[in-house]
Design a protein around this motif. Sequence first.
Motif, PDB file in Angstrom:
ATOM      1  N   LEU A   3     -67.376  42.045 128.439  1.00 55.89           N
ATOM      2  CA  LEU A   3     -67.418  43.221 128.658  1.00 55.89           C
ATOM      3  C   LEU A   3     -68.024  42.985 127.376  1.00 55.89           C
ATOM      4  CD1 LEU A   3     -65.227  45.697 127.223  1.00 55.89           C
ATOM      5  CD2 LEU A   3     -64.476  44.197 125.244  1.00 55.89           C
ATOM      6  N   GLU A   4     -68.725  43.150 126.527  1.00 53.31           N
ATOM      7  CA  GLU A   4     -69.931  43.310 125.241  1.00 53.31           C
ATOM      8  C   GLU A   4     -71.272  43.188 126.137  1.00 53.31           C
ATOM      9  OE1 GLU A   4     -70.709  39.260 123.722  1.00 53.31           O
ATOM     10  OE2 GLU A   4     -69.237  39.574 122.332  1.00 53.31           O
ATOM     11  N   LYS A   5     -71.421  42.675 127.863  1.00 53.20           N
ATOM     12  CA  LYS A   5     -72.702  43.392 128.118  1.00 53.20           C
ATOM     13  C   LYS A   5     -72.581  44.391 129.630  1.00 53.20           C
ATOM     14  CE  LYS A   5     -76.085  41.565 131.592  1.00 53.20           C
ATOM     15  NZ  LYS A   5     -76.585  39.831 132.184  1.00 53.20           N
ATOM     16  N   THR A   6     -71.665  44.516 129.748  1.00 54.01           N
ATOM     17  CA  THR A   6     -71.706  45.392 130.307  1.00 54.01           C
ATOM     18  C   THR A   6     -69.895  46.902 130.671  1.00 54.01           C
ATOM     19  OG1 THR A   6     -69.854  44.789 132.664  1.00 54.01           O
ATOM     20  CG2 THR A   6     -71.801  44.111 132.586  1.00 54.01           C
ATOM     21  N   ASP A   7     -69.364  47.211 128.988  1.00 55.07           N
ATOM     22  CA  ASP A   7     -68.447  47.141 129.299  1.00 55.07           C
ATOM     23  C   ASP A   7     -67.533  47.173 130.601  1.00 55.07           C
ATOM     24  OD1 ASP A   7     -69.254  48.834 126.544  1.00 55.07           O
ATOM     25  OD2 ASP A   7     -70.918  49.892 127.386  1.00 55.07           O
ATOM     26  N   CYS A   8     -67.215  46.238 131.339  1.00 60.19           N
ATOM     27  CA  CYS A   8     -66.229  45.877 132.012  1.00 60.19           C
ATOM     28  C   CYS A   8     -65.286  45.348 131.511  1.00 60.19           C
ATOM     29  CB  CYS A   8     -67.311  45.928 133.421  1.00 60.19           C
ATOM     30  SG  CYS A   8     -67.577  47.165 134.475  1.00 60.19           S
ATOM     31  N   VAL A   9     -64.000  44.960 132.169  1.00 62.99           N
ATOM     32  CA  VAL A   9     -63.422  44.253 132.171  1.00 62.99           C
ATOM     33  C   VAL A   9     -62.734  44.056 133.904  1.00 62.99           C
ATOM     34  CG1 VAL A   9     -60.827  43.232 131.013  1.00 62.99           C
ATOM     35  CG2 VAL A   9     -62.431  44.959 129.784  1.00 62.99           C
ATOM     36  N   ALA A  10     -63.149  42.595 133.802  1.00 63.21           N
ATOM     37  CA  ALA A  10     -62.514  41.739 135.399  1.00 63.21           C
ATOM     38  C   ALA A  10     -60.898  41.869 135.056  1.00 63.21           C
ATOM     39  CB  ALA A  10     -63.386  40.983 134.982  1.00 63.21           C
ATOM     40  N   ALA A  11     -59.980  42.475 135.655  1.00 66.95           N
ATOM     41  CA  ALA A  11     -58.319  41.979 135.354  1.00 66.95           C
ATOM     42  C   ALA A  11     -58.615  41.332 136.605  1.00 66.95           C
ATOM     43  CB  ALA A  11     -58.233  43.480 135.508  1.00 66.95           C
ATOM     44  N   VAL A  12     -58.866  41.939 137.770  1.00 71.03           N
ATOM     45  CA  VAL A  12     -58.307  40.689 138.562  1.00 71.03           C
ATOM     46  C   VAL A  12     -60.011  40.370 139.616  1.00 71.03           C
ATOM     47  CG1 VAL A  12     -57.850  39.841 141.368  1.00 71.03           C
ATOM     48  CG2 VAL A  12     -56.700  41.760 139.732  1.00 71.03           C
ATOM     49  N   ARG A  13     -60.204  37.905 139.179  1.00 71.21           N
ATOM     50  CA  ARG A  13     -61.165  37.816 139.489  1.00 71.21           C
ATOM     51  C   ARG A  13     -61.386  37.027 140.732  1.00 71.21           C
ATOM     52  NH1 ARG A  13     -65.232  36.876 135.884  1.00 71.21           N
ATOM     53  NH2 ARG A  13     -64.796  37.790 133.865  1.00 71.21           N
ATOM     54  N   GLY A  40     -48.415  34.638 134.383  1.00 69.52           N
ATOM     55  CA  GLY A  40     -49.705  34.271 133.210  1.00 69.52           C
ATOM     56  C   GLY A  40     -49.517  34.753 131.719  1.00 69.52           C
ATOM     57  N   LEU A  41     -50.189  34.507 131.567  1.00 65.71           N
ATOM     58  CA  LEU A  41     -49.552  35.351 129.649  1.00 65.71           C
ATOM     59  C   LEU A  41     -50.576  36.969 129.754  1.00 65.71           C
ATOM     60  CD1 LEU A  41     -51.367  32.228 127.616  1.00 65.71           C
ATOM     61  CD2 LEU A  41     -48.564  32.740 128.118  1.00 65.71           C
ATOM     62  N   SER A  42     -49.582  37.950 128.239  1.00 64.43           N
ATOM     63  CA  SER A  42     -50.655  38.611 128.607  1.00 64.43           C
ATOM     64  C   SER A  42     -52.044  39.294 128.832  1.00 64.43           C
ATOM     65  CB  SER A  42     -49.885  39.625 127.186  1.00 64.43           C
ATOM     66  OG  SER A  42     -48.268  39.633 127.217  1.00 64.43           O
ATOM     67  N   GLY A  43     -52.471  39.892 129.678  1.00 61.92           N
ATOM     68  CA  GLY A  43     -53.676  39.937 129.961  1.00 61.92           C
ATOM     69  C   GLY A  43     -53.820  38.691 130.554  1.00 61.92           C
ATOM     70  N   SER A  44     -53.397  38.663 131.507  1.00 63.94           N
ATOM     71  CA  SER A  44     -53.954  36.437 132.741  1.00 63.94           C
ATOM     72  C   SER A  44     -54.178  37.765 133.970  1.00 63.94           C
ATOM     73  CB  SER A  44     -52.870  36.037 132.925  1.00 63.94           C
ATOM     74  OG  SER A  44     -51.525  36.683 133.690  1.00 63.94           O
ATOM     75  N   GLY A  45     -53.775  39.225 134.115  1.00 59.94           N
ATOM     76  CA  GLY A  45     -53.800  39.975 134.926  1.00 59.94           C
ATOM     77  C   GLY A  45     -52.680  40.105 136.045  1.00 59.94           C
ATOM     78  N   LYS A  46     -51.567  39.100 136.096  1.00 61.40           N
ATOM     79  CA  LYS A  46     -50.875  39.151 137.032  1.00 61.40           C
ATOM     80  C   LYS A  46     -50.750  40.329 137.192  1.00 61.40           C
ATOM     81  CE  LYS A  46     -47.115  38.536 133.439  1.00 61.40           C
ATOM     82  NZ  LYS A  46     -48.347  38.631 132.468  1.00 61.40           N
ATOM     83  N   ILE A  52     -45.696  28.743 142.489  1.00 64.11           N
ATOM     84  CA  ILE A  52     -46.072  29.570 141.666  1.00 64.11           C
ATOM     85  C   ILE A  52     -47.938  29.738 141.769  1.00 64.11           C
ATOM     86  CG2 ILE A  52     -46.068  30.046 139.279  1.00 64.11           C
ATOM     87  CD1 ILE A  52     -43.343  28.358 140.011  1.00 64.11           C
ATOM     88  N   ALA A  53     -48.307  30.895 141.503  1.00 64.96           N
ATOM     89  CA  ALA A  53     -50.273  31.157 140.683  1.00 64.96           C
ATOM     90  C   ALA A  53     -50.187  31.262 139.763  1.00 64.96           C
ATOM     91  CB  ALA A  53     -50.180  32.590 141.689  1.00 64.96           C
ATOM     92  N   ILE A  54     -50.529  30.510 139.023  1.00 65.61           N
ATOM     93  CA  ILE A  54     -50.803  30.591 137.083  1.00 65.61           C
ATOM     94  C   ILE A  54     -52.351  31.246 137.376  1.00 65.61           C
ATOM     95  CG2 ILE A  54     -50.997  29.232 135.295  1.00 65.61           C
ATOM     96  CD1 ILE A  54     -48.835  27.575 136.178  1.00 65.61           C
ATOM     97  N   MET A  55     -51.996  32.147 136.510  1.00 66.32           N
ATOM     98  CA  MET A  55     -53.148  32.859 136.470  1.00 66.32           C
ATOM     99  C   MET A  55     -53.649  32.988 134.606  1.00 66.32           C
ATOM    100  SD  MET A  55     -52.864  36.581 138.012  1.00 66.32           S
ATOM    101  CE  MET A  55     -54.362  36.599 138.709  1.00 66.32           C
ATOM    102  N   ARG A  56     -54.676  33.283 134.917  1.00 65.23           N
ATOM    103  CA  ARG A  56     -55.504  33.115 133.386  1.00 65.23           C
ATOM    104  C   ARG A  56     -57.706  34.383 133.267  1.00 65.23           C
ATOM    105  NH1 ARG A  56     -58.307  27.837 130.071  1.00 65.23           N
ATOM    106  NH2 ARG A  56     -58.032  28.480 127.885  1.00 65.23           N
ATOM    107  N   ASP A  57     -56.917  34.762 132.932  1.00 65.30           N
ATOM    108  CA  ASP A  57     -58.338  36.125 132.610  1.00 65.30           C
ATOM    109  C   ASP A  57     -58.435  35.938 133.777  1.00 65.30           C
ATOM    110  OD1 ASP A  57     -58.908  35.231 130.068  1.00 65.30           O
ATOM    111  OD2 ASP A  57     -60.183  33.717 130.269  1.00 65.30           O
ATOM    112  N   GLY A  58     -57.503  36.490 134.517  1.00 64.77           N
ATOM    113  CA  GLY A  58     -57.841  37.251 135.698  1.00 64.77           C
ATOM    114  C   GLY A  58     -58.074  36.695 137.059  1.00 64.77           C
ATOM    115  N   ALA A  59     -58.561  35.154 136.631  1.00 58.23           N
ATOM    116  CA  ALA A  59     -58.111  34.200 138.102  1.00 58.23           C
ATOM    117  C   ALA A  59     -57.105  33.403 138.270  1.00 58.23           C
ATOM    118  CB  ALA A  59     -59.377  33.175 138.117  1.00 58.23           C
ATOM    119  N   ILE A  60     -56.640  32.743 139.650  1.00 51.98           N
ATOM    120  CA  ILE A  60     -55.689  32.078 140.017  1.00 51.98           C
ATOM    121  C   ILE A  60     -56.543  29.950 139.218  1.00 51.98           C
ATOM    122  CG2 ILE A  60     -54.195  30.730 141.344  1.00 51.98           C
ATOM    123  CD1 ILE A  60     -54.248  34.037 142.897  1.00 51.98           C
ATOM    124  N   VAL A  61     -55.144  30.070 138.378  1.00 57.21           N
ATOM    125  CA  VAL A  61     -56.182  28.579 137.540  1.00 57.21           C
ATOM    126  C   VAL A  61     -55.545  27.570 139.163  1.00 57.21           C
ATOM    127  CG1 VAL A  61     -56.797  29.206 135.951  1.00 57.21           C
ATOM    128  CG2 VAL A  61     -54.561  28.093 136.235  1.00 57.21           C
TER     129      VAL A  61
END
Length: 352
Positions: A49-59, A75-81, A249-258
């Motif tokens: 976000l700081e470098k490109t003004d972009c947000v990767a919601a799903v990775r 996932g928690l709020s904002g995880s991309g689910k 169950i797929a657990i997501m964090r920051d747009g990715a499945i962990v």
Amino acid sequence: MAGVSSVRPELRADGDPLIRARNVWKIFGPRADRIIGTPDAELSRRELLEKTDCVAAVRDVSIEVWPGEIFVVMGLSGSGKSTLVRTLIRLIEPTAGEIEIAGRDVMKASRAELRELRRNSVSMVFQHFGLLAHRRVLDNVAFGLEIRGASKAERQERAREVLALVGLEDAADQFPDQLSGGMQQRVGVARAFAVNPDVMLYDEPFSALDPLIRRDMQDEIARLQAETGKTMIFITHDLPEALRLGDRIAIMRDGAIVQLGTPEELVGSPADEYVENFTRDIPRSHVLTLRWIMREPTSTDDTDGPKLDVGTTVRKAVQVIAASEKPVCAVENGSVVGIVDRNAVLTAIAGE
């Protein structure tokens, strides 16, 4: 991360997954499509976000969902689910990736084909019920069929069938504001079922309900899936709900499945500290089954003990195991596939 985990053999009986997504990305922001495949794609969400003004919601997410499976995305709020599930039917346009539903290439579908997919093949149930206040329950349930062009007699007959399925046949002539929150959500579920879709998508449908009604609705979803065999994708931020409903169950964090796995795999063998923190307060004996803790018999004497189904939870098996001088036999399809003794149980629940 590839969606590889144990899948019940009976779910694979139809040969191919009903939904297949490969390397799906969703990046919000300017020139988002130029980020994939570059070093920027490996940046953390904050750095990107700081470098490109972009947000990767799903990775770079890949999953397969099999016919008859309840597949939970957690996932928690904002995880991309929620973003991930919406990309599957292009309610949110993916930045990149491949998506197939029932053999159809969703990424190449025209607008008309997408409308047909959403009307006929996939139904969604949301947290906010979205019922039409001026229409009776019967007409709310029949609404999707009305959009399809079904005759009034046909759609009302189907709506009454589905209301009976969810136990609301006596509420057909009432209006939504005359119903409790739990009953309104049942109407939402019935409306989704009425069009007989291939896939049901649930987007945190019970978050607004009180705990007792929420548990009742979880039971209802499990019952409906068992009776109808519908394939379901269920989004939640609540791990007990995920464990209760999900085949996987797929657990997501920051747009990715962990981690992607069965409830047993998540609780019994968490992939990292993040998943371990999620599962720490879950009683292992309530989730792990004999399949998870059994070992191979070492002699014919081992197979003389009490017999329990291999899918029996440790919690339910404890009394039988404690009362038997011989190991308990774990049985699948009439055959002994393993044995479980007291030491195995103690080891399994040691983390509680």
